[in-house]
Scaffold this active site. Structure first.
Site, PDB file in Angstrom:
ATOM      1  CG  LEU A 110      -1.988  -0.915   1.453  1.00 36.33           C
ATOM      2  CD1 LEU A 110      -2.775  -0.882   2.784  1.00 36.33           C
ATOM      3  CD2 LEU A 110      -3.034  -0.835   0.115  1.00 36.33           C
ATOM      4  CG  ASP A 111       0.589   4.347  -2.960  1.00 33.90           C
ATOM      5  OD1 ASP A 111       1.236   3.279  -3.455  1.00 33.90           O
ATOM      6  OD2 ASP A 111      -0.075   4.835  -4.061  1.00 33.90           O
ATOM      7  CG  PHE A 112       4.030   7.339   2.973  1.00 30.16           C
ATOM      8  CD1 PHE A 112       4.530   7.052   4.290  1.00 30.16           C
ATOM      9  CD2 PHE A 112       3.517   8.755   3.021  1.00 30.16           C
ATOM     10  CE1 PHE A 112       4.698   7.871   5.325  1.00 30.16           C
ATOM     11  CE2 PHE A 112       3.751   9.861   4.001  1.00 30.16           C
ATOM     12  CZ  PHE A 112       4.457   9.263   5.259  1.00 30.16           C
ATOM     13  CB  THR A 127      -3.057   4.051   0.550  1.00 28.29           C
ATOM     14  OG1 THR A 127      -2.739   4.763  -0.490  1.00 28.29           O
ATOM     15  CG2 THR A 127      -4.373   3.200   0.497  1.00 28.29           C
ATOM     16  NE  ARG A 139      -1.626   8.724  -4.896  1.00 27.58           N
ATOM     17  CZ  ARG A 139      -0.600   8.844  -4.537  1.00 27.58           C
ATOM     18  NH1 ARG A 139       0.184   7.595  -4.119  1.00 27.58           N
ATOM     19  NH2 ARG A 139      -0.025   9.988  -4.317  1.00 27.58           N
TER      20      ARG A 139
END
Length: 312
Positions: A66-68, A70, A177
């Site tokens: 997961l993105d930082f 998110t 995104r």
């Protein structure tokens, strides 16, 4: 909503072989950088020191990323065999994911399919970002597919916003995104792909959350639905005024969808298209070609260590 700390790790699923955590926003999964005071790896080691595996680089085998920025569901395998079974589910496209997001503007369509191909942005000053095919500097764009269901219209800090459910059918970097930005409705709080006017400096976080996850391994089916963080009771800036699609109905549809056959290389029955019937939908991404030895080598190395590099 409290900022993340080493103590406030939320566990939403636990078995002998797996953990699923509800990752906090603005927390990296792991990092070798000395300046990172808080990572998910550190939270796990603090909460479950007995589960840390010294044979891995970070102590835990994270099954996906997961993105930082998110938040939401992230699966952790507790041994190499479990990691291998989860890896096969991802490789065979048997994993079902759904995300919640707040997007800028009121989306007029109730359901949208976004099919822009996504590639790396080679433009100077845009390193480590992605873009859609046709953008100047777009390198090696790959077919990408996201389906979107509008749940509510409302206001965030006085600005029009749509609450949506997003289901990625492909797994490109920053796919949700980039696709939302390409649609003209970027994620609220997205400093990379959001509004260029500085509007995104106001929210306290990026409003993207990994809401639902199902990984049907041979030994067990990991299925979790994390709490919805985008409620007025949790964030007074969010004021919904029009309900378009009840979230609980979509959750029931997700849970009722049969798991795809691992031998089926065609469109996934558990894909977002199950929720979005109707004409005019673009064709699914092309069937993935057989894995080559060159591709298999890095995958096996990744599986043996199960390490992740920090997000850029």
């Amino acid at each position: 909503m409290e900022p993340g700390s080493v103590e406030n790790l939320s566990i939403v699923y636990r078995s002998r072989d797996f953990l699923v955590v509800n990752k906090h926003w603005d927390v990296r999964i792991d990092s070798k950088a000395w300046r990172e005071t808080l990572t998910l790896q550190k939270q796990l080691r603090h909460r479950f020191p007995e589960l840390a595996d010294p044979d891995t680089c970070y102590g835990f085998r994270f099954c996906h990323q997961l993105d930082f920025s998110t938040s939401g569901a992230l699966c952790v395998a507790l041994n190499k065999a479990a990691a291998g079974s989860a890896y096969r589910c991802f490789k065979e496209r048997r994993v079902t994911k759904a995300y919640l997001a707040l997007l800028r503007g009121h989306i007029q369509e109730s359901r949208v399919t976004i099919s822009h191909a996504i590639g790396r942005n080679g433009t100077e000053g845009r390193a480590h970002t992605m873009c859609i095919e046709g953008t100047q500097g777009c390198e090696n764009p790959k077919p990408s597919l996201t389906e979107l269901v509008v749940l509510e219209h409302g206001l965030y800090a006085g600005d029009p916003v749509s609450k949506v459910l997003l289901k990625p059918l492909t797994g490109r970097t920053h796919q949700l995104r980039v696709h939302c930005s390409a649609l003209g409705h970027p994620v609220v709080g997205d400093l990379t792909y959001g509004e260029p006017s500085g509007q995104e400096d106001r929210p306290f976080r990026m409003m993207l959350h990994a809401f639902y996850l199902r990984i049907p391994t041979d030994a067990e089916c990991i299925e979790v639905c994390t709490p919805d963080p985008f409620l007025p009771s949790l964030d007074a800036c969010w004021s919904p005024h029009t309900l378009l699609q009840p979230l609980d109905q979509l959750v029931q549809a997700l849970r009722a969808t049969p798991d795809p056959d691992p031998e089926d290389r065609g469109p996934r029955p558990g894909s977002p298209s199950t929720l979005l019937p109707g004409p005019g939908r673009p064709p699914p991404p092309p069937t993935k070609p057989p894995e080559t030895e060159a591709q298999r080598g890095p995958c096996l190395q990744w599986l043996s260590e199960w390490t992740l590099e920090p997000d850029s």
